[in-house]
Design a protein around this motif. Sequence first.
Motif, mmCIF file in Angstrom:
data_model
loop_
_atom_site.group_PDB
_atom_site.id
_atom_site.type_symbol
_atom_site.label_atom_id
_atom_site.label_comp_id
_atom_site.label_asym_id
_atom_site.label_seq_id
_atom_site.Cartn_x
_atom_site.Cartn_y
_atom_site.Cartn_z
ATOM 1 N N ILE A 65 -53.812 23.497 66.529
ATOM 2 C CA ILE A 65 -53.832 22.642 67.732
ATOM 3 C C ILE A 65 -55.244 22.591 68.323
ATOM 4 N N TYR A 66 -55.894 23.741 68.426
ATOM 5 C CA TYR A 66 -57.267 23.762 68.973
ATOM 6 C C TYR A 66 -58.154 22.784 68.184
ATOM 7 N N LEU A 67 -58.033 22.856 66.841
ATOM 8 C CA LEU A 67 -58.870 21.983 66.013
ATOM 9 C C LEU A 67 -58.454 20.526 66.163
ATOM 10 N N ALA A 68 -57.136 20.301 66.220
ATOM 11 C CA ALA A 68 -56.629 18.918 66.292
ATOM 12 C C ALA A 68 -57.049 18.224 67.580
ATOM 13 N N ILE A 69 -57.140 18.969 68.679
ATOM 14 C CA ILE A 69 -57.542 18.297 69.926
ATOM 15 C C ILE A 69 -59.055 18.092 69.988
ATOM 16 N N ASN A 205 -37.772 18.336 81.013
ATOM 17 C CA ASN A 205 -38.829 18.565 81.994
ATOM 18 C C ASN A 205 -40.219 18.577 81.390
ATOM 19 N N THR A 206 -40.281 18.831 80.088
ATOM 20 C CA THR A 206 -41.557 19.191 79.477
ATOM 21 C C THR A 206 -41.873 18.274 78.301
ATOM 22 N N LEU A 207 -43.087 17.758 78.283
ATOM 23 C CA LEU A 207 -43.513 16.938 77.151
ATOM 24 C C LEU A 207 -44.410 17.789 76.266
ATOM 25 N N PHE A 208 -43.935 18.073 75.038
ATOM 26 C CA PHE A 208 -44.705 18.937 74.137
ATOM 27 C C PHE A 208 -45.668 18.117 73.288
ATOM 28 N N LEU A 209 -46.787 18.739 72.900
ATOM 29 C CA LEU A 209 -47.767 18.037 72.065
ATOM 30 C C LEU A 209 -47.167 17.630 70.728
ATOM 31 N N THR A 210 -46.124 18.358 70.298
ATOM 32 C CA THR A 210 -45.533 18.058 68.996
ATOM 33 C C THR A 210 -44.321 17.118 69.091
ATOM 34 N N ASP A 211 -43.995 16.650 70.282
ATOM 35 C CA ASP A 211 -42.849 15.725 70.406
ATOM 36 C C ASP A 211 -43.110 14.437 69.615
ATOM 37 N N GLU A 212 -42.076 13.993 68.902
ATOM 38 C CA GLU A 212 -42.189 12.747 68.122
ATOM 39 C C GLU A 212 -42.118 11.546 69.072
ATOM 40 N N ASP A 213 -42.526 10.373 68.569
ATOM 41 C CA ASP A 213 -42.622 9.186 69.419
ATOM 42 C C ASP A 213 -41.334 8.891 70.186
ATOM 43 N N ASP A 214 -40.191 8.932 69.493
ATOM 44 C CA ASP A 214 -38.956 8.564 70.196
ATOM 45 C C ASP A 214 -38.572 9.607 71.248
ATOM 46 N N VAL A 215 -38.969 10.850 71.032
ATOM 47 C CA VAL A 215 -38.703 11.885 72.043
ATOM 48 C C VAL A 215 -39.580 11.630 73.271
ATOM 49 N N MET A 283 -51.406 10.795 71.573
ATOM 50 C CA MET A 283 -50.914 12.044 70.993
ATOM 51 C C MET A 283 -50.607 11.971 69.496
ATOM 52 N N SER A 284 -50.227 10.789 68.997
ATOM 53 C CA SER A 284 -49.794 10.803 67.595
ATOM 54 C C SER A 284 -50.928 11.166 66.623
ATOM 55 N N PRO A 285 -52.187 10.740 66.892
ATOM 56 C CA PRO A 285 -53.263 11.223 66.000
ATOM 57 C C PRO A 285 -53.428 12.748 66.079
ATOM 58 N N ILE A 286 -53.238 13.303 67.261
ATOM 59 C CA ILE A 286 -53.361 14.764 67.414
ATOM 60 C C ILE A 286 -52.266 15.451 66.600
ATOM 61 N N ARG A 287 -51.060 14.896 66.705
ATOM 62 C CA ARG A 287 -49.926 15.468 65.955
ATOM 63 C C ARG A 287 -50.203 15.441 64.444
ATOM 64 N N LYS A 288 -50.742 14.329 64.002
ATOM 65 C CA LYS A 288 -51.055 14.204 62.561
ATOM 66 C C LYS A 288 -52.088 15.248 62.158
ATOM 67 N N LYS A 289 -53.091 15.426 63.018
ATOM 68 C CA LYS A 289 -54.150 16.397 62.692
ATOM 69 C C LYS A 289 -53.598 17.815 62.670
ATOM 70 N N ILE A 290 -52.681 18.124 63.578
ATOM 71 C CA ILE A 290 -52.080 19.473 63.575
ATOM 72 C C ILE A 290 -51.451 19.718 62.203
ATOM 73 N N LYS A 291 -50.695 18.730 61.723
ATOM 74 C CA LYS A 291 -50.036 18.866 60.417
ATOM 75 C C LYS A 291 -51.072 19.022 59.310
ATOM 76 N N HIS A 292 -52.128 18.243 59.410
ATOM 77 C CA HIS A 292 -53.203 18.287 58.411
ATOM 78 C C HIS A 292 -53.814 19.694 58.342
ATOM 79 N N TYR A 293 -54.147 20.272 59.499
ATOM 80 C CA TYR A 293 -54.769 21.617 59.489
ATOM 81 C C TYR A 293 -53.782 22.676 59.020
ATOM 82 N N LEU A 294 -52.512 22.509 59.381
ATOM 83 C CA LEU A 294 -51.526 23.515 58.968
ATOM 84 C C LEU A 294 -51.282 23.467 57.456
#
Length: 330
Positions: A65-69, A205-215, A283-294
């Motif tokens: 996440i640190y790298l993705a942001i 209550n909470t919007l997570f960085l990993t939430d998918e678009d429809d969520v 957020m969706s580019p960040i989410r993609k990058k998280i997956k990429h780094y993982l």
Amino acid sequence: MKDTVFSGVQPTRNLHIGNYIGALKQWTHIQQQHHCYFCIVDQHAITVPQDPAQLRSRILTMAAIYLAIGIDPKKSILFIQSEVPQHTELGWLLMTIAKMGELERMTQFKDKSRKGGAISAGVGLFGYPVLMAADILLYDTTIVPVGDDQLQHIELTRVLARRFNERFGDTFVVPQPLIQKIGARIMKLQKPEEKMSKSDEAEMNTLFLTDEDDVIRKKIMRAVTDSSAGISYDLESKPAVSNLMIIYHHMTGLNMKEIEKKFTDQGYGDFKKDLAEQIIEHMSPIRKKIKHYLADPAELNKILDAGRDKALAAAEEKMKLVRAKMGLGR
Ligand code: TYM
């Protein structure tokens, strides 16, 4: 002159948009000009019970996440707290100058220990702010970018630095907090009178960085609004829509006046629909990058090894001085 910056996040659950806006988003800007340490504070996480396997996997996710942001390992030092044992060593030493009364006043301790009462709360939870002070003071940090819930801990850090310096001679730099002018405290989507928090049981209550678009769409469309109509920024009389406008501001860069103008004569439904799309776009580019780094743990480990080595060297140099000042060892 270059500042030294230190900040960290606990690898507990997923990061939410409050963590992102309040803290991490500041980091990516600040790293362009200053000397930065960004830490994954796993030893803070264990002040409440954690599942060991899950904790390990969250530490790596947090690094991704640190790298993705946008944390750039060529500019900033990214590392895991427990891999630099000088943090807990200094934490212990500072424990000997911190006072019970000071720690008892910490609102986060009061909140987190509320369930079982202070008597059954862990000693680690009680001493937590002293370890946080050690994190910061170890690197001669001048600036600590955080959300406003951490201000009290930074104030304690300042008190401990001054007290140590008075008792043992000039050793620590007294740091300053850095808070977002807008967005230092993002509120819950369903309860805008309370701070958004990782430990919230209610998902909506909470919007997570990993939430998918429809969520994201679902959570934003269901977010509560205020009783009076109209998109206008007023934290006192319109806390719900103002909270959403703060998020909008951080997703688009538009200021409050510009947002108000854009949505003149439009209802909450239109505003929320657009907000959801802006969040998705951001957020969706960040989410993609998280997956990429993982997907590339070898690269992630290389970055964390390099960060650890740099942090270790700086921390050990400081600790040599601290041990000598206190008269420890030979
Ligand atoms: P943590 O892991 O709870 O939160 C990480 C960062 O997110 C900020 N934050 C928020 N900002 C705006 N709105 C919100 N609703 C919101 N919720 C959380 C927090 O202020 C924080 O900046 N004790 C720290 C971790 C820590 C640390 C440090 C931070 C340990 N050592 C040294 C800075 C320097 C914590 O629990 O953050």
